[in-house]
Enzyme design. Structure first.
Site, PDB file in Angstrom:
ATOM      1  N   TYR A   1      -6.330  -6.514  14.178  1.00 51.88           N
ATOM      2  CA  TYR A   1      -5.240  -7.624  14.022  1.00 51.88           C
ATOM      3  C   TYR A   1      -5.354  -8.625  15.057  1.00 51.88           C
ATOM      4  O   TYR A   1      -5.686  -8.764  15.879  1.00 51.88           O
ATOM      5  CB  TYR A   1      -3.865  -6.861  14.073  1.00 51.88           C
ATOM      6  CG  TYR A   1      -3.589  -5.841  12.992  1.00 51.88           C
ATOM      7  CD1 TYR A   1      -3.653  -6.331  11.825  1.00 51.88           C
ATOM      8  CD2 TYR A   1      -3.042  -4.508  13.491  1.00 51.88           C
ATOM      9  CE1 TYR A   1      -3.261  -5.384  10.856  1.00 51.88           C
ATOM     10  CE2 TYR A   1      -2.861  -3.559  12.433  1.00 51.88           C
ATOM     11  CZ  TYR A   1      -2.836  -4.073  11.117  1.00 51.88           C
ATOM     12  OH  TYR A   1      -2.563  -2.956  10.422  1.00 51.88           O
TER      13      TYR A   1
ATOM     14  N   LYS B   1       0.024  -7.723  -3.536  1.00 49.73           N
ATOM     15  CA  LYS B   1      -1.370  -7.283  -3.513  1.00 49.73           C
ATOM     16  C   LYS B   1      -1.354  -5.837  -3.646  1.00 49.73           C
ATOM     17  O   LYS B   1      -0.472  -5.057  -2.882  1.00 49.73           O
ATOM     18  CB  LYS B   1      -2.113  -7.693  -2.126  1.00 49.73           C
ATOM     19  CG  LYS B   1      -3.544  -7.196  -2.247  1.00 49.73           C
ATOM     20  CD  LYS B   1      -4.377  -7.472  -1.006  1.00 49.73           C
ATOM     21  CE  LYS B   1      -4.216  -6.482   0.011  1.00 49.73           C
ATOM     22  NZ  LYS B   1      -4.857  -5.112  -0.164  1.00 49.73           N
TER      23      LYS B   1
ATOM     24  N   ASP C   1      -6.385  -5.768  -5.515  1.00 47.77           N
ATOM     25  CA  ASP C   1      -7.397  -5.870  -4.445  1.00 47.77           C
ATOM     26  C   ASP C   1      -8.456  -4.780  -4.814  1.00 47.77           C
ATOM     27  O   ASP C   1      -8.742  -3.935  -4.299  1.00 47.77           O
ATOM     28  CB  ASP C   1      -6.764  -5.356  -3.182  1.00 47.77           C
ATOM     29  CG  ASP C   1      -7.811  -5.706  -1.814  1.00 47.77           C
ATOM     30  OD1 ASP C   1      -8.919  -6.225  -2.009  1.00 47.77           O
ATOM     31  OD2 ASP C   1      -7.379  -5.288  -0.849  1.00 47.77           O
TER      32      ASP C   1
ATOM     33  N   ASP D   1       0.829  -1.297   0.049  1.00 48.46           N
ATOM     34  CA  ASP D   1       0.005  -0.005  -0.127  1.00 48.46           C
ATOM     35  C   ASP D   1       1.012   1.406  -0.107  1.00 48.46           C
ATOM     36  O   ASP D   1       0.950   1.937   0.882  1.00 48.46           O
ATOM     37  CB  ASP D   1      -0.813  -0.135   1.188  1.00 48.46           C
ATOM     38  CG  ASP D   1      -1.777  -1.276   1.126  1.00 48.46           C
ATOM     39  OD1 ASP D   1      -2.334  -1.675   0.078  1.00 48.46           O
ATOM     40  OD2 ASP D   1      -2.469  -1.698   2.106  1.00 48.46           O
TER      41      ASP D   1
ATOM     42  N   ILE E   1     -22.581  -4.366 -11.428  1.00 48.19           N
ATOM     43  CA  ILE E   1     -23.352  -5.212 -12.411  1.00 48.19           C
ATOM     44  C   ILE E   1     -22.096  -5.765 -13.048  1.00 48.19           C
ATOM     45  O   ILE E   1     -21.027  -5.201 -13.247  1.00 48.19           O
ATOM     46  CB  ILE E   1     -24.333  -4.620 -13.159  1.00 48.19           C
ATOM     47  CG1 ILE E   1     -23.678  -3.535 -13.846  1.00 48.19           C
ATOM     48  CG2 ILE E   1     -25.654  -4.309 -12.146  1.00 48.19           C
ATOM     49  CD1 ILE E   1     -24.741  -3.034 -14.943  1.00 48.19           C
ATOM     50  N   GLY E   2     -22.460  -6.924 -13.550  1.00 51.13           N
ATOM     51  CA  GLY E   2     -21.347  -7.776 -14.377  1.00 51.13           C
ATOM     52  C   GLY E   2     -20.699  -6.973 -15.484  1.00 51.13           C
ATOM     53  O   GLY E   2     -19.733  -6.837 -15.751  1.00 51.13           O
TER      54      GLY E   2
ATOM     55  N   LYS F   1     -11.662  -5.083  -5.090  1.00 51.47           N
ATOM     56  CA  LYS F   1     -13.146  -5.145  -4.617  1.00 51.47           C
ATOM     57  C   LYS F   1     -14.174  -4.401  -5.456  1.00 51.47           C
ATOM     58  O   LYS F   1     -14.984  -3.680  -5.238  1.00 51.47           O
ATOM     59  CB  LYS F   1     -13.054  -4.166  -3.321  1.00 51.47           C
ATOM     60  CG  LYS F   1     -12.114  -4.632  -2.262  1.00 51.47           C
ATOM     61  CD  LYS F   1     -12.139  -4.020  -0.940  1.00 51.47           C
ATOM     62  CE  LYS F   1     -11.384  -4.676   0.272  1.00 51.47           C
ATOM     63  NZ  LYS F   1      -9.927  -4.255   0.262  1.00 51.47           N
TER      64      LYS F   1
END
Ligand code: BMP
Length: 327
Positions: free
Chosen positions: A283, A123, A154, A101, A160-161, A156
């Site tokens: 965590y 990631k 990532d 990040d 809709i498809g 997320k």
């Protein structure tokens, strides 16, 4: 057509998964149709990056090691990239997924250079990178590949498809470099088919991790939502597994008992020294998460904010690998 260096697994012919159907047309209790090794043959994952056929060579060794280490997960997971992850994990003796990040390409590249030998997958949050352009981003892709890491965006997805399919392209062209992405299930099963259709457009294979739980305090992914998410995921051959809450052993044990052995669980919300992060992050201990059923620990600040990222990565690798062998 993609430049060759952006393709993880060069193949002689485009990958076609013959039994892939829309998530909606398959009943949730139907098993994924091909066994893992059949998928491997179909997708060319037994061909090394140098083009050598590994089937009669070292593959036998890592199959034995992987089966010993992963047990029934190795045998039951059907998605080819779950095997690729498990193979890399055995090679590096680590279940670490690095959450890089950071806001710059140079920062991410440096981090991969520093800790890549202990990390199985990178990631990213690509929309966090300042002044993004694909040419610069290819440095991240190439460096991660050179360290044998899978690339995991990532993103997320939650639309809709058709929109998810389009969002896999666009400025970040996620479909061309990411092997794995995250998706919410809030909009229903078609989001997964949209993501898979985008990989199909560029003749690449990828896997989706659905968010079944989250590590942030007060999140709305309650038990009923988790169960509906598993119904969607278990019905889709594109879903490699789920994101689980690494900060809670009891939630994770519950998730594993519902998921069974055929899908992976990857867990953020793990840290070796902190119980709380900033802004509601929670965590748990990475080894406890693995013992409770996690297959990959997603570690961000525990590594990139450490004074010594290399030693920290090594510690996360050894804690997670040790727990895998113990369970
Ligand atoms: P950190 O180890 O610094 O807390 O980072 C965790 C990473 O995992 C972040 O990149 C975040 O986006 C991701 N994540 C999370 O923390 N909790 C979730 O429930 C889902 C996530 O993707």
């Amino acid at each position: 057509m993609l430049p060759m260096e952006l393709r993880l697994f060069p193949r002689a012919s485009p990958p076609r998964l013959p039994s892939v159907q829309s998530s909606q047309s398959r009943l949730p209790d139907q098993p994924v149709p091909l066994d893992a090794w059949c998928w491997r043959e179909l997708t060319g994952l037994h061909i090394s990056e140098k083009g050598e056929d590994l089937t009669n060579g070292p593959v036998q060794d890592y199959r034995m090691k992987a089966e010993d280490a992963w047990g029934s997960r190795w045998v039951n997971c059907a998605h080819p990239l779950s095997h690729e992850f498990m193979r890399v994990a055995c090679e590096k003796e680590s279940l670490v997924v690095l959450a890089a990040d950071l806001p710059t390409v140079d920062g991410i590249v440096q981090l991969i250079e520093d800790v890549g030998e202990y990390v199985c997958a990178l990631k990213t949050h690509v929309d966090m990178v300042e002044g993004f352009n694909m040419e610069d981003w290819s440095k991240v892709v190439d460096t991660a590949r050179s360290k044998g890491m899978l690339l995991f965006e990532d993103r997320k997805f939650a639309d809709i498809g058709r929109v998810a399919q389009t969002q896999m392209g666009g400025l970040y062209d996620i479909r061309s470099w990411a092997d794995l992405v995250t998706s919410h299930s809030i909009s229903g099963p078609d989001v997964v088919d949209g993501v898979a259709a985008a990989w199909d457009e560029v003749e690449r294979i990828g896997g989706v991790l659905l968010l079944a739980q989250m590590s942030s305090s007060g999140n709305l992914l309650v038990e009923g939502y988790t169960e509906s998410t598993l119904e969607i995921g278990n019905a889709s051959p594109h879903v490699l597994g789920y994101i689980g809450n690494g900060s809670s052993v009891s939630e994770l044990e519950g998730l594993r008992s519902k998921v069974g052995e055929g899908r992976m669980i990857w867990t953020p919300g793990v840290n070796l020294s902190a119980e709380e992060g900033v802004l509601g992050q929670r965590y748990g201990h990475p080894a406890e998460a693995v013992l409770a059923g996690s297959d990959a620990i997603i570690v961000g600040s525990g590594i990139h904010r450490s004074e010594d990222p290399l030693s920290s990565a090594q510690e996360y690798a050894s804690a997670s690998w040790g727990a895998l062998l113990e369970r």
